[in-house]
Design a protein around this motif. Sequence first.
Motif, PDB file in Angstrom:
ATOM      1  N   HIS A  96      44.178  -0.717 -16.067  1.00 38.68           N
ATOM      2  CA  HIS A  96      45.228  -1.674 -15.729  1.00 38.68           C
ATOM      3  C   HIS A  96      46.177  -1.110 -14.668  1.00 38.68           C
ATOM      4  N   ASP A  97      46.700  -1.976 -13.835  1.00 40.85           N
ATOM      5  CA  ASP A  97      47.691  -1.627 -12.810  1.00 40.85           C
ATOM      6  C   ASP A  97      47.285  -0.373 -12.036  1.00 40.85           C
ATOM      7  N   ASN A  98      46.050  -0.355 -11.572  1.00 44.32           N
ATOM      8  CA  ASN A  98      45.542   0.810 -10.840  1.00 44.32           C
ATOM      9  C   ASN A  98      45.136   0.357  -9.438  1.00 44.32           C
ATOM     10  N   GLU A  99      46.098   0.419  -8.514  1.00 46.47           N
ATOM     11  CA  GLU A  99      45.866  -0.050  -7.151  1.00 46.47           C
ATOM     12  C   GLU A  99      44.713   0.692  -6.488  1.00 46.47           C
ATOM     13  N   MET A 100      44.615   1.985  -6.746  1.00 48.08           N
ATOM     14  CA  MET A 100      43.539   2.786  -6.170  1.00 48.08           C
ATOM     15  C   MET A 100      42.175   2.208  -6.551  1.00 48.08           C
ATOM     16  N   LEU A 101      41.999   1.896  -7.820  1.00 47.25           N
ATOM     17  CA  LEU A 101      40.728   1.359  -8.292  1.00 47.25           C
ATOM     18  C   LEU A 101      40.483  -0.041  -7.746  1.00 47.25           C
ATOM     19  N   VAL A 102      41.521  -0.879  -7.744  1.00 52.30           N
ATOM     20  CA  VAL A 102      41.389  -2.247  -7.241  1.00 52.30           C
ATOM     21  C   VAL A 102      40.970  -2.249  -5.771  1.00 52.30           C
ATOM     22  N   GLU A 103      41.610  -1.399  -4.965  1.00 48.68           N
ATOM     23  CA  GLU A 103      41.277  -1.365  -3.540  1.00 48.68           C
ATOM     24  C   GLU A 103      39.891  -0.777  -3.305  1.00 48.68           C
ATOM     25  N   ALA A 104      39.523   0.223  -4.097  1.00 51.43           N
ATOM     26  CA  ALA A 104      38.185   0.796  -3.963  1.00 51.43           C
ATOM     27  C   ALA A 104      37.117  -0.257  -4.237  1.00 51.43           C
ATOM     28  N   GLU A 115      34.093   7.440   1.647  1.00 55.06           N
ATOM     29  CA  GLU A 115      35.539   7.665   1.591  1.00 55.06           C
ATOM     30  C   GLU A 115      35.891   8.118   0.173  1.00 55.06           C
ATOM     31  N   VAL A 116      36.988   8.873   0.060  1.00 57.97           N
ATOM     32  CA  VAL A 116      37.465   9.338  -1.242  1.00 57.97           C
ATOM     33  C   VAL A 116      38.877   8.815  -1.453  1.00 57.97           C
ATOM     34  N   TYR A 117      39.120   8.225  -2.630  1.00 55.01           N
ATOM     35  CA  TYR A 117      40.444   7.720  -2.983  1.00 55.01           C
ATOM     36  C   TYR A 117      41.025   8.598  -4.091  1.00 55.01           C
ATOM     37  N   HIS A 118      42.323   8.848  -4.003  1.00 57.17           N
ATOM     38  CA  HIS A 118      42.987   9.567  -5.094  1.00 57.17           C
ATOM     39  C   HIS A 118      44.481   9.284  -5.084  1.00 57.17           C
ATOM     40  N   HIS A 119      45.121   9.580  -6.229  1.00 51.89           N
ATOM     41  CA  HIS A 119      46.568   9.462  -6.339  1.00 51.89           C
ATOM     42  C   HIS A 119      47.205  10.794  -5.958  1.00 51.89           C
ATOM     43  N   ARG A 120      48.147  10.731  -5.057  1.00 47.29           N
ATOM     44  CA  ARG A 120      48.849  11.942  -4.622  1.00 47.29           C
ATOM     45  C   ARG A 120      49.919  12.321  -5.648  1.00 47.29           C
ATOM     46  N   GLU A 121      50.031  13.616  -5.900  1.00 45.63           N
ATOM     47  CA  GLU A 121      51.089  14.140  -6.759  1.00 45.63           C
ATOM     48  C   GLU A 121      52.223  14.693  -5.899  1.00 45.63           C
ATOM     49  N   VAL A 122      53.323  15.098  -6.535  1.00 40.78           N
ATOM     50  CA  VAL A 122      54.482  15.564  -5.765  1.00 40.78           C
ATOM     51  C   VAL A 122      54.828  17.029  -6.041  1.00 40.78           C
ATOM     52  N   PHE A 143      48.760  -4.759 -11.140  1.00 39.40           N
ATOM     53  CA  PHE A 143      47.400  -5.124 -10.768  1.00 39.40           C
ATOM     54  C   PHE A 143      46.602  -5.377 -12.041  1.00 39.40           C
ATOM     55  N   LEU A 144      45.730  -6.365 -12.006  1.00 37.68           N
ATOM     56  CA  LEU A 144      44.924  -6.696 -13.169  1.00 37.68           C
ATOM     57  C   LEU A 144      43.796  -5.675 -13.349  1.00 37.68           C
ATOM     58  N   SER A 145      43.385  -5.495 -14.586  1.00 37.80           N
ATOM     59  CA  SER A 145      42.232  -4.640 -14.850  1.00 37.80           C
ATOM     60  C   SER A 145      40.976  -5.319 -14.326  1.00 37.80           C
ATOM     61  N   PRO A 146      40.088  -4.568 -13.691  1.00 36.95           N
ATOM     62  CA  PRO A 146      38.845  -5.179 -13.177  1.00 36.95           C
ATOM     63  C   PRO A 146      37.949  -5.645 -14.321  1.00 36.95           C
ATOM     64  N   GLU A 147      37.310  -6.785 -14.114  1.00 32.05           N
ATOM     65  CA  GLU A 147      36.381  -7.320 -15.104  1.00 32.05           C
ATOM     66  C   GLU A 147      34.940  -6.982 -14.762  1.00 32.05           C
ATOM     67  N   GLU A 148      34.686  -6.654 -13.504  1.00 32.29           N
ATOM     68  CA  GLU A 148      33.352  -6.266 -13.064  1.00 32.29           C
ATOM     69  C   GLU A 148      33.454  -5.077 -12.109  1.00 32.29           C
ATOM     70  N   ILE A 149      32.548  -4.139 -12.265  1.00 30.04           N
ATOM     71  CA  ILE A 149      32.494  -2.968 -11.382  1.00 30.04           C
ATOM     72  C   ILE A 149      31.033  -2.671 -11.069  1.00 30.04           C
ATOM     73  N   THR A 150      30.766  -2.422  -9.798  1.00 29.30           N
ATOM     74  CA  THR A 150      29.435  -1.946  -9.401  1.00 29.30           C
ATOM     75  C   THR A 150      29.522  -0.439  -9.195  1.00 29.30           C
ATOM     76  N   PHE A 151      28.733   0.283  -9.969  1.00 32.21           N
ATOM     77  CA  PHE A 151      28.783   1.742  -9.950  1.00 32.21           C
ATOM     78  C   PHE A 151      27.645   2.312  -9.106  1.00 32.21           C
ATOM     79  N   VAL A 152      27.920   3.453  -8.507  1.00 30.68           N
ATOM     80  CA  VAL A 152      26.860   4.210  -7.842  1.00 30.68           C
ATOM     81  C   VAL A 152      25.821   4.604  -8.882  1.00 30.68           C
ATOM     82  N   GLU A 153      24.566   4.485  -8.541  1.00 32.45           N
ATOM     83  CA  GLU A 153      23.507   4.880  -9.469  1.00 32.45           C
ATOM     84  C   GLU A 153      23.527   6.395  -9.678  1.00 32.45           C
ATOM     85  N   ASN A 154      23.412   6.781 -10.946  1.00 32.19           N
ATOM     86  CA  ASN A 154      23.480   8.208 -11.271  1.00 32.19           C
ATOM     87  C   ASN A 154      22.812   8.428 -12.620  1.00 32.19           C
TER      88      ASN A 154
END
Length: 430
Positions: free
Chosen positions: A17-25, A101-108, A172-183
């Motif tokens: 929930h409320d995870n902009e990084m995940l939503v944008e990815a 591309e790599v997404y992450h949350h920056r710390e301080v 941001f809403l929690s995603p209801e569908e995600i396509t994952f890299v095969e692994n």
Amino acid sequence: MKSKRILVWFRNDLRLHDNEMLVEALAKSESILPVYFFDPQYFHETRFATLKTGIHRAKFLLESVAALRLSFQKLGGDILLVHGNPEEFMARLVTDFDISEVYHHREVAPEETVVSTKMEDLLWKQKINLKHFIGHTLYNKEDLPFPIKDIPDVFAQFKKKTERDAMVKSCFLSPEEITFVENEDWGVLPTLADLGFEADAADFPDFAFTGGEEAGLEHLRELLLEGAEIHQKPVKNAGDKPGFSSRLSGWLSLGCLSPRKVYWKLKEAEAAFGGNANFNQILLGLLWRDYFRFMFKKHGIAFFQEPEEFEKEFFSPTENEHPDLLKWKNGNTGHAIVDRYMQELNTNGFISHTGRLLVSTFLIHILKIHWTNGAVYFEEKLIDYAPASNWGNWANVAGAGKDLKSKNTFDLEKQIKLLETLVSDTPSMV
């Protein structure tokens, strides 16, 4: 145009929930590869003879990562769990999974910032962009009524201007569908033993915290229902009770709960039941979290007014074996209330903000031991350890922070008398 594959590097943001990084990815990729690194540097011994991560937080972390893994599995995927530091494995992952591309949350905080910088340099050599997100605060930095460099150093001014002129964004809403890299191999969740701990069930009390997004959301729901009951009952102002704590901070520190989720759920409860002192305390706590994170963003180590003294103590501590420090750590000072809080910290990995103020004041101003020794001990013991809040609070009690108008005015003896009157013999987890 969508990137082919995005690696989503989870750190202290273990939620959907409320995870902009995940939503944008998800919006900008064909598939994502969620990854979490169990970095050994966070499980070693420090120069203060303490652990970077104690057993209670390690347990809470493992539960939180396991909960996130389960959430992804319910959506048909998983999260890759890597035992090792990101600098060692990221380049290989980017190549093996054809990451764009790599997404992450920056710390301080300094240590976490160094990790981000190293990773940015490493990925740049592979012509891969590391995109930064900031998802740990109630207010986005771009929504503040001042640029980072002009944020007031005095908390009261920060609070007044922010509450008056800034707006808390929707979640941001929690995603209801995600396509994952095969692994084929998503990795194994480590045990406490794998992380270097010797533990059994007796090490954790019956009321121990449980990590994870769902546990955090459930705790928040129950907390707000309690607020409704407080509103309906003719009881004394609950905010006057020593040691009140929402106990949300553990889930907030690992990002299992978003501060904005807490804010908007609290506003819903206020609309339904009316406000009360405990609700106000929760909001105040969220603002303090923001303040300390933005102070570290603005000043870095210069947040401490005694940087040379701080660096001397931090890099060459001299009081590790001080008898009074050891008694304080073990809850054997002879002062009943201080000892009760320290024993509670050692047993549960948590004490209320009132307790933290009291034991830190006792260490600094009564025992005359440098505050960094207490800060690193809290770093080990606290379930809810967050660098900016922990070091910021200790610096303020020591009078070493930037907020000169809020230097420590905590009256130890007055607080002790109050606590002796009002705190029962049972643990003060309220």
